[in-house]
Design a protein around this motif. Structure first.
Motif, mmCIF file in Angstrom:
data_model
loop_
_atom_site.group_PDB
_atom_site.id
_atom_site.type_symbol
_atom_site.label_atom_id
_atom_site.label_comp_id
_atom_site.label_asym_id
_atom_site.label_seq_id
_atom_site.Cartn_x
_atom_site.Cartn_y
_atom_site.Cartn_z
ATOM 1 N N ALA A 5 0.814 -1.083 -0.140
ATOM 2 C CA ALA A 5 0.080 -0.037 -0.164
ATOM 3 C C ALA A 5 0.845 1.360 -0.090
ATOM 4 O O ALA A 5 0.635 2.033 -0.511
ATOM 5 N N LEU A 11 -4.557 -2.265 -4.354
ATOM 6 C CA LEU A 11 -5.255 -3.482 -3.757
ATOM 7 C C LEU A 11 -6.598 -3.531 -3.533
ATOM 8 O O LEU A 11 -7.359 -2.569 -3.175
ATOM 9 N N ASN A 12 -7.269 -4.664 -3.879
ATOM 10 C CA ASN A 12 -8.659 -4.974 -3.578
ATOM 11 C C ASN A 12 -8.703 -6.057 -2.574
ATOM 12 O O ASN A 12 -7.876 -7.115 -2.698
ATOM 13 N N HIS A 29 -7.813 -3.299 5.835
ATOM 14 C CA HIS A 29 -8.015 -1.877 5.638
ATOM 15 C C HIS A 29 -7.208 -1.216 6.842
ATOM 16 O O HIS A 29 -6.747 -0.100 6.261
ATOM 17 N N ALA A 35 -7.153 0.340 0.059
ATOM 18 C CA ALA A 35 -7.566 -0.697 -0.479
ATOM 19 C C ALA A 35 -9.181 -0.708 -0.870
ATOM 20 O O ALA A 35 -9.822 -0.227 0.140
#
Length: 98
Positions: A5, A11-12, A29, A35
């Motif tokens: 990150a 990012l998913n 998260h 994300a």
């Protein structure tokens, strides 16, 4: 994940929609606040379980997680990733990741 990150990687995040899945997504998260949620939302939850559409959306991940947790707490139907595997694979194909 935090390093990815910080490096600017997109990012998913998704997991099963159940108590353990909430823990996983909330932990990701917390270290990767940018994300995006991937089919981990009230729309996917309601549609998969044949529930009436749950109105309103939240543009921020934290708000959507709250809404999803409320929906889950109200109905208590888990949503395991295998159940929507075809949708997830279609998403990957559309993004040319598969």
């Amino acid at each position: 994940i935090a390093g990815l990150a910080r490096a600017g990687c997109a990012l998913n995040v998704r997991a099963d929609i159940d108590p353990a899945g909430f823990t996983v997504v909330e932990q990701v998260h917390s270290v990767a606040p940018t994300a995006r949620l991937w089919r981990f939302d009230v729309s996917a939850y309601a549609q998969t379980h044949g529930l009436p559409p749950l109105h309103g959306t939240s543009d921020d991940v934290g708000g959507e997680l709250i809404r999803l947790r409320e929906a889950y707490d109200r109905h208590r139907f888990p949503l395991h990733e295998e159940r929507i595997l075809d949708l997830l694979l279609a998403d990957l194909r559309a993004a040319r990741m598969l």
